[in-house]
Design a protein around this motif. Sequence first.
Motif, PDB file in Angstrom:
ATOM      1  N   ARG A  10       0.835  -1.197   0.000  1.00  0.00           N
ATOM      2  CA  ARG A  10       0.000   0.000   0.000  1.00  0.00           C
ATOM      3  C   ARG A  10       0.885   1.267   0.000  1.00  0.00           C
ATOM      4  O   ARG A  10       0.600   2.225  -0.713  1.00  0.00           O
ATOM      5  N   ASN A  11       1.923   1.237   0.819  1.00  0.00           N
ATOM      6  CA  ASN A  11       2.813   2.405   0.871  1.00  0.00           C
ATOM      7  C   ASN A  11       3.464   2.684  -0.479  1.00  0.00           C
ATOM      8  O   ASN A  11       3.595   3.833  -0.889  1.00  0.00           O
ATOM      9  N   LEU A  12       3.894   1.617  -1.123  1.00  0.00           N
ATOM     10  CA  LEU A  12       4.528   1.799  -2.437  1.00  0.00           C
ATOM     11  C   LEU A  12       3.529   2.394  -3.422  1.00  0.00           C
ATOM     12  O   LEU A  12       3.861   3.269  -4.221  1.00  0.00           O
ATOM     13  N   TRP A  13       2.312   1.888  -3.363  1.00  0.00           N
ATOM     14  CA  TRP A  13       1.284   2.337  -4.302  1.00  0.00           C
ATOM     15  C   TRP A  13       0.890   3.782  -4.021  1.00  0.00           C
ATOM     16  O   TRP A  13       0.656   4.568  -4.938  1.00  0.00           O
ATOM     17  N   ARG A  14       0.858   4.115  -2.710  1.00  0.00           N
ATOM     18  CA  ARG A  14       0.438   5.448  -2.298  1.00  0.00           C
ATOM     19  C   ARG A  14       1.445   6.511  -2.795  1.00  0.00           C
ATOM     20  O   ARG A  14       1.068   7.592  -3.184  1.00  0.00           O
ATOM     21  N   ASN A  15       2.758   6.129  -2.740  1.00  0.00           N
ATOM     22  CA  ASN A  15       3.801   7.068  -3.209  1.00  0.00           C
ATOM     23  C   ASN A  15       4.348   6.601  -4.559  1.00  0.00           C
ATOM     24  O   ASN A  15       5.514   6.260  -4.705  1.00  0.00           O
ATOM     25  N   ARG A  16       3.443   6.603  -5.524  1.00  0.00           N
ATOM     26  CA  ARG A  16       3.818   6.012  -6.823  1.00  0.00           C
ATOM     27  C   ARG A  16       5.020   6.717  -7.474  1.00  0.00           C
ATOM     28  O   ARG A  16       5.917   6.099  -8.011  1.00  0.00           O
TER      29      ARG A  16
END
Lengths: 410, 255
Positions: A10-16
């Motif tokens: 989720r973190n990776l996706w949030r800070n694309r």
Amino acid sequence: MPLLIRLAVRNLWRNRRRTILTFGAVALGIVYLILVDSLLRGLTQSSIDNLLDFESGDLQIHAPGYFDEREDLPLEPALPVDRLINEVRAVAGVRAAAPRLVAPARLHAGWEEFPVVLVGIEPELDSGTLRIMDYVEGRAPENGAAEAMIGASLAELLEIGTGDWVVLTTRTRDGAIQALDVRVTGLVRTPNPNVNRNHVYLPLNTLGESLAVPGEATVIVVRAGAGESLKELARRVGEHLAAAGTAADVYTWEQSNAELVALIRTETVSDGLVIAIILAISLVGIANTTLLSALERRREIGTMKALGMREGEIVGLFLLEAVATGLLAVGTGFAVGAAANAYLVAVGMDISAFFGDLDVGYPVTGVVYGVWHPQTFVLAGAAGLVTCALAAYLPARRAARQDAAATLRP
Amino acid sequence: MRRSGLQNRQALAWLSCLLVVLSGQALAAAGLTAEEIIARVDANSDVQSSHGYSTMVIRTGRRELTKEMEIWSSGDNALVSFHNPADRGTKYLKLGNELWMYFPDADDLVKISGHMLRQGFMGSDFSYEDTLENRRLTDLYEFSLLGVEECDESECYVLEATARPGVEVTYARRRMWIDRELFVPRREELYAAGGRLLKVSRVERIEEIDGRFIPTQVTMEDVLRQGSSTTLFVSDLELDVEIPDDLFSLRSLMR
């Protein structure tokens, strides 16, 4: 799916944007590493092939005492061709052998003189041994004729074409100047720039008689059969010749070309340095991103700690994010690197655009082809992942150690 | 290079050779033998020591370079020191069969050997090994008298020198035109082992110094270097002068 993995994804996706930048940098490093390694290995392989195919063959046989003086290209001591060539070809494991008479000379054009290497060859035997004859524009000189083939770069420099006459001066065995008027019957344009720049080929018997060494050769070049150990073959040829009553020394191409072998070894070390620099750049990039990310997420980390997450779990979360980024980078790097390398292997890269006729120490000119080297992929992948994990660890640990209350205070 | 031109030149050379041989056979009986002529040449040029100045003009195409030097010689040794601005301080030392060069800018001493010996002395048509030859020509060559010819408004003996078997020489064959009165070579042709003409030297001025006839202007032409020639002018030449023994040493070269 465990909580940490879900949080990491989720973190990776949030800070694309940040994720793309970080994995892009690592992926680029992996692609660069694969391609640089492929080209450097290709350059080394081409150098060896060009040396073996156009100059030295696998083994060289000299008369005793010649090897130590070989830089001066003396005419003596020499080998008797007729007696020796069949003896050499009779040794098991010898695929082909050809005599050569090599002498220093000067090629005269107008008021200019150019130092060249005269190579007396028997065209038929030579074509079965080395590959010069596959790269002749025109035709080979005929036995006994005052004819020559000259390197294409030399010919272009002097504006000489086939059908022209040139004068070569050299020394006879007695040291007297000999001048040879020869007609150019062919230009030699090989992938080996040394040959193209310096070599002039004459029929062995024409050169031998002109230099007062008829029927002699300064070297017999040997090609080994597939899979032969060169050291073992050199020993066998030496023993066979000794048994036949001929004194001769046999050397492998690595012994005869110690300078090139040393250069390749040096280059291997410097290749390692290049790879280390690429990894260091990736490391700094990822460390920077992770550090910024940790600083940006102070409040989030504080909240997680306040909710009961342990420091180890927070470090684990950051590491997971880094490894996931690394995996993404490795996958992309492999895909792009493999596609680009396939192009390099099939089409190659024309290095003359970078170096022109500049002598870079390698006997290579024109197109250099890449090679497939699976170990580089394994190394690049492992290095990418380890780099990501290492770069993330310290900033993650620092972020995890912060006091939760302090980070949440407005 | 055109073959037809070469063939013509070779044919002319052979024709002139034939004429010289025919006239020589008639004259040989009346005059000196080849060995006697060479002995007279040696006697005239036999100098213990010398000191003088020389100017070397090197022509390559349209380019002309001038080099000035001071020369000392004694026996088999010689020292040459350049004075022209571009080469000032450059020195050559000939010690018997060895040749050393000193570069003042690099303060470096180099032995000229191997392939370097075959190159032109300071870019001239004289090779380094031309300057090194110490041995007497009669030890290296067998001479035959071909005849007498007009050369440069003088009568000259024409001698042919062929290398003695087993002796290492730079030029396998030489042809010399020796002034019949002064016993000085006025012209010399140097040939390759295969018979090709390599160099031609012409003596353009001869001066009498201390009872000897010395060439003081010589032009050497390297036939293989198109449009190239070198003229050496000698001046203020003193013969059999006192020269300190330590002048011909590597230490004095770097001084």
